[in-house]
Structure formats: C-alpha cells, structure tokens
Design an enzyme around this catalytic site. Structure first.
Site, mmCIF file in Angstrom:
data_model
loop_
_atom_site.group_PDB
_atom_site.id
_atom_site.type_symbol
_atom_site.label_atom_id
_atom_site.label_comp_id
_atom_site.label_asym_id
_atom_site.label_seq_id
_atom_site.Cartn_x
_atom_site.Cartn_y
_atom_site.Cartn_z
ATOM 1 N N GLN A 184 -4.001 -5.040 7.319
ATOM 2 C CA GLN A 184 -5.087 -6.009 6.807
ATOM 3 C C GLN A 184 -4.861 -7.305 7.874
ATOM 4 O O GLN A 184 -5.334 -8.385 7.406
ATOM 5 C CB GLN A 184 -4.992 -6.230 5.447
ATOM 6 C CG GLN A 184 -5.374 -5.255 4.528
ATOM 7 C CD GLN A 184 -6.654 -4.751 4.458
ATOM 8 O OE1 GLN A 184 -7.515 -5.512 5.142
ATOM 9 N NE2 GLN A 184 -6.980 -3.669 4.138
ATOM 10 N N LYS A 206 -10.550 -0.940 10.565
ATOM 11 C CA LYS A 206 -10.753 -2.081 9.626
ATOM 12 C C LYS A 206 -11.016 -3.226 10.524
ATOM 13 O O LYS A 206 -11.288 -4.299 10.032
ATOM 14 C CB LYS A 206 -9.565 -2.378 9.133
ATOM 15 C CG LYS A 206 -9.090 -1.124 7.965
ATOM 16 C CD LYS A 206 -7.916 -1.380 7.134
ATOM 17 C CE LYS A 206 -7.426 -0.390 6.475
ATOM 18 N NZ LYS A 206 -8.084 0.004 5.198
ATOM 19 N N CYS A 243 -4.555 2.289 -3.812
ATOM 20 C CA CYS A 243 -3.399 2.714 -2.976
ATOM 21 C C CYS A 243 -2.339 1.738 -3.151
ATOM 22 O O CYS A 243 -1.334 1.802 -2.312
ATOM 23 C CB CYS A 243 -3.553 3.079 -1.666
ATOM 24 S SG CYS A 243 -4.943 4.486 -1.251
ATOM 25 N N ASP A 255 3.286 -3.818 8.215
ATOM 26 C CA ASP A 255 2.150 -3.063 7.836
ATOM 27 C C ASP A 255 1.077 -3.937 8.306
ATOM 28 O O ASP A 255 0.878 -4.972 7.431
ATOM 29 C CB ASP A 255 2.039 -2.496 6.563
ATOM 30 C CG ASP A 255 0.595 -1.839 6.184
ATOM 31 O OD1 ASP A 255 -0.171 -1.983 6.928
ATOM 32 O OD2 ASP A 255 0.444 -1.479 5.150
ATOM 33 N N HIS A 282 0.760 -0.996 0.101
ATOM 34 C CA HIS A 282 -0.007 0.133 -0.005
ATOM 35 C C HIS A 282 0.649 1.122 -0.135
ATOM 36 O O HIS A 282 1.985 1.109 0.489
ATOM 37 C CB HIS A 282 -0.792 -0.198 1.239
ATOM 38 C CG HIS A 282 -1.857 1.027 1.429
ATOM 39 N ND1 HIS A 282 -1.680 2.341 1.777
ATOM 40 C CD2 HIS A 282 -3.302 0.845 1.508
ATOM 41 C CE1 HIS A 282 -2.737 3.065 1.844
ATOM 42 N NE2 HIS A 282 -3.683 2.064 1.622
HETATM 43 N N1 PMP Z 1 -1.663 -0.528 4.281
HETATM 44 C C1 PMP Z 1 -2.799 -1.216 4.197
HETATM 45 C C2 PMP Z 1 -2.343 -2.475 3.811
HETATM 46 C C3 PMP Z 1 -4.047 -0.846 4.274
HETATM 47 O O1 PMP Z 1 -5.018 -1.732 3.649
HETATM 48 C C4 PMP Z 1 -4.336 0.276 4.580
HETATM 49 C C5 PMP Z 1 -5.817 0.971 4.342
HETATM 50 N N2 PMP Z 1 -6.313 0.654 3.174
HETATM 51 C C6 PMP Z 1 -3.254 1.273 4.922
HETATM 52 C C7 PMP Z 1 -1.878 0.844 4.759
HETATM 53 C C8 PMP Z 1 -3.734 2.784 5.568
HETATM 54 O O2 PMP Z 1 -4.490 2.680 6.623
HETATM 55 P P1 PMP Z 1 -4.976 3.866 7.199
HETATM 56 O O3 PMP Z 1 -5.864 4.279 5.893
HETATM 57 O O4 PMP Z 1 -6.147 3.505 8.007
HETATM 58 O O5 PMP Z 1 -3.916 4.565 7.685
#
Ligand code: PMP
Length: 407
Positions: free
Chosen positions: A197, A220, A359, A194, A117
């Site tokens: 997920q 999430k 993203c 990270d 991401h």
């Molecule tokens: N890393 C991953 C793998 C994600 O899925 C997300 C959220 N889509 C993020 C980072 C960023 O998380 P947040 O927008 O809650 O800061």
C-alpha cells in the site's frame, strides 16, 4: 463534474455511475497499461533470454527496459536488485523462506506489528515456529499507529528481523519507515517493509528509505495482476540462497552440484512474466506523469472529506489516525450493522466498498471487531464518490433503524 482522469480507465469510462471505492484491494487499469501489454504480445512476444534470434532479443529488451523503468520509479539505482515476483505475498514469502531459513535460529526473535496484513505476519510466524525463534507482535497506540516507544523497548540483540508495512491496508496508517528502520538497525536486525500500500500511493525512494527489503504488488498501482516485486540490498541478495530452482536461475548444472546465475536471474526461476512487467512499467510511467506527491495529496483530500462527512452520520466510527496520517483509506463501522450488510446495501447504490477483516485478523481482534467496512480512494476517485458513499450510508442507517418486521 467527474474526475477527468476516469477517461483514462476504460472500465470507469464505460460505467459513469460506478463508484469504485475498493482500490486498496486492486486498482483499475488505465488504457496505456492495456495497450502496452497488447503491443508487447502483438510485436515482440518470444521467450526471453533463450533464443538466439532477433524476436527473442527484442522480448529480452522489453523485459530489461521494464525493470529499469520500475526501478527508476521506486528510487532504486541498481535495477538488478529489483526481482520480479507474483506480488507482495510471494515477495515476503521469498524473504522469510530464503533469508529466514539461512539466518534464523533457536533463541532469535522476529518482530512484526499488530497492523500487518497476513502476508507480512504469517510467513514470519511460521518461520519462527519452525526455527524455535520467538515471534513478537509490537503493539499500537489508541489511534492505530505503531507504538514506537514499545518497539524501542522490544528490540534487543536477539532481534534478527523487524517486519512492518509502509501503509496499513486495513486502516490506512502511514508508518514512519525511516524511524522504524533506525530502531531496528540499532540492534542489527534485518528491516523488511511491506510496500503493497506504499508503492501505489506515495513516493517510495527505496535507496533513501534505509530498509533491506521492500515488497510491492503491481495490481494495486494501475498495473496488471500477477506481477510485483521485491527490492533488496545487493549484498544481502548475493549472500542469500535461491528461493526456487529451475531454468534461467542457474549458471552451471553438474551431476554433483549446481551454481547460480547473477542477480536478478538467481531469484527468477522459469519463464518470466514479460507482458505483465511491460504493463507494470507503463503503470509506473502513468503514475509518474501525475506525480506521486499529487497522487497522495488527491487521496488525502478525499480521505479528509469523507472522514469529515462520515463524522456527521450517527453511529459511525472511523479507525486509524487523523486523515493527515493516512493514505486514501477510510475504515469504519456503523452501529451494530454488520459491514457485510453495509457493503450489500452500498452495492445496490452503485458503491463498491470492501467489508471484512482485510486479511488483518490480529488487528481486528485488537480493535474489538470481526470486520470493518473500508472505502479506499485512488487517482480516479472524486467528490461524487464521497457523495454517493455518504448518501448510501444514510439510506442504510434509515433502513436498519426501522423495526425488522417492516423491512
Ligand atoms: N500487504 C498489504 C498491506 C496488502 O494490502 C496486500 C494486499 N491486500 C498484501 C500485502 C498482499 O498483496 P498481494 O495479494 O498482491 O500479494
């Protein structure tokens, strides 16, 4: 029959025909989480750590207890090593900035994977550029898993950071965290995971994972938006300079110098987000009540069912490894129908999916697409959601097969 757990989620209970398949973006919230936050505001709200009166002490205790509950859920023995942040994005920026600027120099290397991401890609890329370090992207196998042989070949004594996701948001790949951490450890690199997920979908067990940092987002995992965390190893957090300055994070402030508070306060400048911490703790208790092994098994069963049923629809390609190597994510394209058009047609049939680059533009580029459609499952999903998805995709296929003039 709908999943009885839907009754725990007011939004789903109020919309029996809604098929919410965008939980990888954000989950729905159970009533116990909403109640816990309301209860905090109605009974214990005050600015914690500051007031010398009983109400403020109670607010401080609620915040402290929330941290302890979340730490227990994520397998962290020392709750002071769990820092509250706004979420994964802030957590990863915290590490890349506070640790990165103190430790990365010209000639060093930072490795991320092509699955990441942007939140676990761009902070490292920008740190590398700013410090004159080399930014390296580890390639993937043909089914979107991290190529471990390539990672082994890439690491060297110059490698200072290896950053990777626990689970890919874009295609659902579950990474072998311990194996990847061992490859990074062999060259003495910092290991950053990270877990945006990971934490919502599987048992994390931070202390056994052997990573230095683990970032996650509350929204999430059945918790509220605006809170998440960063878990770090105590020795590293203690050696690291603060990320932000202000109230609560100081010990002494003099005209000519300042000193810092102990963990976790050193990294939590300003008035803390107590109500959201209380809500997130309630979310962890809720997920614990189901059991994370059952959460993953439930999602995997739906992922396998959806993948199998999509395989019978003409023109569909599903990305990522087989369902046993994924979480509750089914990422796909359908012939040359743009994923945004698919999402619009699905929405007209009560099915919420996400379409876009998720993203993860570096991954999309490697897949040779600008976007995919993504259905993602969670504790409240059920087979009727899969039925609705398949039915709506079939309608889209028929609609787009018609000549443009008759549409
Ligand atoms: N890393 C991953 C793998 C994600 O899925 C997300 C959220 N889509 C993020 C980072 C960023 O998380 P947040 O927008 O809650 O800061």
């Amino acid at each position: 029959m709908r999943n009885p757990r839907r009754a725990d989620f007011p939004l789903l209970a109020a919309n029996p025909e809604l098929h919410y398949l965008d939980s990888a973006a954000t989950s729905q919230k159970p009533r116990v989480v909403l109640d816990a936050m309301r209860d905090y505001y109605e009974r214990d709200n005050a600015n914690p750590h500051r007031g010398a009166y009983d109400l403020s002490v109670r607010a401080t205790e609620r915040y402290h207890d929330a941290r302890a509950t979340i730490a227990r859920f994520l397998g962290v023995a020392d709750p002071d090593c769990l820092l509250f942040t706004r979420g994964t994005t802030e957590s990863l920026n915290l590490v890349a900035t506070a640790w990165g600027y103190a430790n990365i120099n010209a000639g060093d290397e930072i490795i991320v994977t092509a699955l990441e991401h942007h939140a676990n890609f761009v902070p490292w890329q920008q740190l590398a550029f700013a410090r004159g370090a080399r930014f390296v992207v580890c390639p993937l196998t043909s089914d979107e898993r991290v190529d471990l042989d390539a990672l082994r070949a890439l690491v060297s004594s110059r490698t200072k950071v290896v950053a990777f996701s626990h689970v890919s948001n874009a295609v659902g790949t579950v990474n072998p965290v311990q194996e990847m951490a061992a490859i990074a450890r062999a060259v003495g690199a910092l290991v950053v995971c990270d877990g945006a997920q990971g934490a919502p979908h599987l048992r994390v067990g931070f202390d056994a994972l052997d990573v230095d940092f683990y970032a996650f987002s509350g929204h999430k995992m059945c918790g509220p938006m605006g809170i998440g965390g960063l878990i770090g190893r105590r020795d590293i957090l203690e050696a690291m300079p603060p990320y932000q300055f202000g109230g609560d994070m100081i010990e002494f402030v003099r005209d000519d110098h300042s000193t810092w508070n102990v963990l976790p306060h050193k990294f939590e400048a300003g008035t803390p987000n107590v109500a959201d911490a209380v809500g997130l703790a309630a979310a962890c208790t809720y997920l614990d009540g189901i059991g994370m092994d059952d959460v993953l098994a439930h999602e995997r069963a739906l992922t396998a069912l959806a993948t199998e049923r999509l395989s019978h629809i003409e023109g569909i390609r599903v990305y990522g490894p087989p369902p046993a190597g994924r979480s509750g994510v089914v990422s796909f394209t359908m012939s040359d129908i743009h994923p945004h058009d698919l999402a619009t047609i699905l929405d007209q049939n009560g099915v919420c999916i996400r379409a876009g680059h998720h993203c993860a533009q570096p991954l999309m580029r490697r897949l040779g697409v600008s976007a995919t459609a993504r259905a993602s499952f969670y504790v409240y999903s059920d087979e009727r959601d899969v039925d609705a998805l398949v039915l709506a995709l079939d309608k889209a296929r028929v609609l787009f097969a018609e000549p443009a003039t008759s549409r």
